[in-house]
Structure formats: structure tokens, C-alpha cells
Design a protein around this motif. Structure first.
Motif, mmCIF file in Angstrom:
data_model
loop_
_atom_site.group_PDB
_atom_site.id
_atom_site.type_symbol
_atom_site.label_atom_id
_atom_site.label_comp_id
_atom_site.label_asym_id
_atom_site.label_seq_id
_atom_site.Cartn_x
_atom_site.Cartn_y
_atom_site.Cartn_z
ATOM 1 N N HIS A 22 -12.113 -46.213 -5.774
ATOM 2 C CA HIS A 22 -12.510 -45.299 -4.550
ATOM 3 C C HIS A 22 -13.909 -46.053 -3.752
ATOM 4 N N ARG A 25 -19.221 -43.258 -1.478
ATOM 5 C CA ARG A 25 -19.271 -42.117 -0.578
ATOM 6 C C ARG A 25 -20.712 -42.336 -0.214
ATOM 7 N N HIS A 49 -16.831 -49.690 6.275
ATOM 8 C CA HIS A 49 -16.081 -48.513 6.250
ATOM 9 C C HIS A 49 -14.740 -48.770 6.814
ATOM 10 N N SER A 54 -14.083 -42.686 3.205
ATOM 11 C CA SER A 54 -14.572 -41.411 3.688
ATOM 12 C C SER A 54 -15.667 -41.581 4.696
ATOM 13 N N ASP A 90 -21.924 -34.977 -3.810
ATOM 14 C CA ASP A 90 -20.660 -35.511 -3.392
ATOM 15 C C ASP A 90 -21.023 -37.353 -3.209
ATOM 16 N N CYS A 91 -22.090 -37.777 -3.027
ATOM 17 C CA CYS A 91 -22.335 -38.895 -2.421
ATOM 18 C C CYS A 91 -22.737 -40.200 -3.963
#
Length: 354
Positions: A22, A25, A49, A54, A90-91
């Protein structure tokens, strides 16, 4: 995965390992005069990105600024976080750009509370780009070291908002090597043009930042004195300014000289005077703690205090031209000492017509 392109110029680190299945983030806290542009540039960098990445999470205590940023660049590359805690949970990499030491202390205290509630299970890198006192960086580093997988990078930046807008900042970094490696490749070329690596001692980058700001204060003080002398002696500030362009054509010097000569003291377009005073207090404290006299910075500090005092008096009378002063307005202290108007050079223009 990181794209297989050549390393950007100005990065002193090899490319970090790929992050796995992944993409990283990214979160950003603080959308002031510098942070807004820096967050925007990271969010819109195609190199950082790819389509699968994301959007970055952005947060600001004034929600309107975060919403404005997302409106400007689109929700495909940035979304507004619901809270500071969401950035933490989340990051993988969380950047901060905050006004002063108190704000940094408060925000990282909130981060610590979020980490206590939700213990991380993989690496998290916190990158602070604010101008703070070196010992505070050490305190934040110690605070985050209480949590598994958490690392801190002190990463103050050099340059005015215009350089932040153009992605041309110079970035100092100190702290954990692997974390600096990751942060540097996220910030270049989107945010800055060069990274200066100052090693593992977390206090080194904030120390260099204070010294750098001291250089600018000293240069501004010299400009203020000589431009004022040019006006009083009948040569004229503009003529002195033209001479400086010929013998000392440094872009930053020219930018501040332009502001002084043209009375362009709106702090919303540069560094607010209050922040300049905050930085001068830090520089003078550093000098005192290291037994290193810096009389030029002492004088520049006094000039800024004088400018603020005059401006506050004008605000009380409702006669101020700007709501926020730029730190180049320190020339007001020189002008008043020489018997001139503090903020309007046209009032006492004394150059004779030949």
C-alpha cells in the motif's frame, strides 16, 4: 511503490525502500501562510501520488482553510480530516506546520493522546516543519519515543511564502535516518529544492533554522539603517536600494529592500512581525545559552518591538494601514529614531531636486 526515476537534485539520501503493498498515506496539520502551499504542493505532486495513492488528509483548527484547499485542488488528491486524531490513526507520515512553540506543544500532546488510545502497529513518521526552539524538538522526540513504531523528524524550512508557493524552499532535517530518508523524498521536488541533513541529533535542524533567521534579521537591520541614512542624507532610499542591487544582489535581500523602500508592510504576504519577534527571542536565548553575543540581533529585536508598539497605537486609534505587519517593518524603528515617519516614506522625503 516508488517510481523508478532518478533521484531529485538536492536530496542527500538514497531512495527509501518501497512501502509494501500500500502507498504511504500522508497527513498534514497546519494550513497557515506557509503550510497551505506546502500541503497543496505535496498533494498535487504526481511523482509522489500515482493514481493508486490515497488523497492526503489535511487538518486545520480553522476548518475553512482546509475546505478551501480541497476546493482548490480537488477531493481526488486531498480530503479534510475530521480531527487531529484521524491523522494519527489513518496516516503513515504526518507533517505539521504551526505558528509557534505553544501550538507545537499542544498539537503533539493531542497526537500523543491519540496514540495512547490507538496503539500503532506499523511505522509512523511525524515531521515538524515549524520554527521552534531546539529543546522543544527534543521534548517532542522524547514524547513520541514512548510509542512503538513512532519516529520524529525536525524539518524546519527556509524561505518566504512565495518560495513555499513555488516549491523552492530549503529544508533542514535532523533525527532518525530512515525517517528523514522517507520525508525528504516526499518533500522534494514538490515542497523544496534542497535538503540539508544535520544528522541524528534532533536539535540540530531547529538550531540551524534559528541561525538562518538570525542572518535574515541582521540583513534586514543593515538594510533598514542604510536605507534610512540614504533618505536623511539626501541620497534617497531608492538610490541606496539600486546600489545594493549592484553590489549585493541576493534575491532575499532584494525582496526585503523592495518592501522597505515601497512601504509594503502587509504581514499577510510575508512573515508576520509577531513571528519575527518570536524568532528573535529564540535566537537571543540560544546566544545567551551558548555565551555568544549577537548585538546586531539585539538591535533588530528592539526595532521590531518599536514597530509593533507604533502599530498597536495606530490600531487603537483606528489609523493603521495593515492589520498585520511584516517583519521588514522593523525599519520603522530606524525611521522614528531618525525623526522620520515610521511607515510612510513619502511624508518625509528629503531628496532635493537637482
Amino acid at each position: 511503490m516508488h517510481p523508478t526515476t532518478t533521484l531529485p537534485d538536492g536530496v542527500p539520501f538514497s531512495r527509501p525502500p518501497t512501502p509494501g503493498l500500500h502507498p504511504l498515506r500522508i497527513g498534514w496539520y497546519g494550513l497557515g501562510g506557509m503550510g497551505y502551499f506546502m500541503a497543496r504542493n505535496i498533494a498535487t505532486s504526481k511523482r509522489l501520488h500515482p493514481a493508486s495513492a490515497s488523497p492526503i488528509l489535511v487538518y486545520n483548527r480553522t476548518l475553512e482553510k482546509a475546505e478551501r484547499l480541497v476546493s482548490e485542488i480537488g477531493s481526488a488528491v486531498a480530503v479534510v480530516a475530521s480531527s487531529a486524531a484521524q491523522l494519527v490513526t489513518d496516516c503513515d507520515v504526518i507533517f505539521t506546520n504551526l505558528a509557534n512553540d505553544a501550538a507545537v506543544q499542544s498539537v503533539y500532546s493531542d497526537f500523543a493522546k491519540a496514540l495512547s488510545s490507538t496503539q500503532p502497529t506499523r511505522s509512523k513518521i511525524f515531521v515538524d516543519t515549524s520554527t521552534i526552539y531546539p529543546s522543544l524538538a527534543a521534548e517532542v522526540d522524547k514524547l513520541l519515543s514512548n510509542f512503538a513504531y513512532c519516529h520524529f523528524v525536525a524539518s524546519p524550512v527556509f524561505g518566504p511564502p512565495a518560495a513555499a508557493n513555488a516549491g523552492k524552499l530549503v529544508i533542514a532535517m535532523s533525527g532518525d535516518y530512515r525517517s528523514k530518508q522517507e520525508a525528504a523524498h516526499l518533500m522534494l521536488p514538490g515542497v523544496g529544492r534542497k535538503v540539508i541533513d544535520l544528522g541524528g541529533n534532533i536539535e540540530k535542524a531547529p538550531t540551524l533554522k534559528l541561525i538562518g533567521n538570525g542572518i535574515i534579521m541582521g540583513a534586514n537591520e543593515l538594510l533598514a539603517e542604510t536605507l534610512t541614512l540614504g533618505e536623511k542624507s539626501g541620497i534617497g532610499a531608492q538610490t541606496v536600494h539600486n546600489l545594493v542591487k549592484e553590489i549585493m544582489p541576493a534575491p532575499l535581500l532584494m525582496a526585503y529592500a523592495d518592501k522597505m523602500v515601497n512601504d509594503e508592510f502587509d504581514g499577510r504576504a510575508g512573515l508576520a512581525l509577531d513571528l519575527g519577534i518570536k524568532d528573535s527571542l529564540h535566537v537571543r536565548r540560544l546566544a545567551a545559552e551558548t555565551n555568544c553575543p549577537i548585538p546586531t540581533i539585539d538591535v533588530a529585536h528592539q526595532r521590531m518591538i518599536t514597530a509593533r508598539s507604533i502599530h498597536e497605537r495606530q490600531k487603537q486609534a483606528g489609523s493603521q494601514q495593515w492589520d498585520v505587519l511584516d517583519w521588514s517593518a522593523l525599519i520603522a524603528g530606524c525611521r522614528v529614531a531618525a525623526g522620520l515617519d515610521p511607515f510612510d516614506s513619502k511624508v518625509d522625503h528629503v531628496v532635493p531636486d537637482d
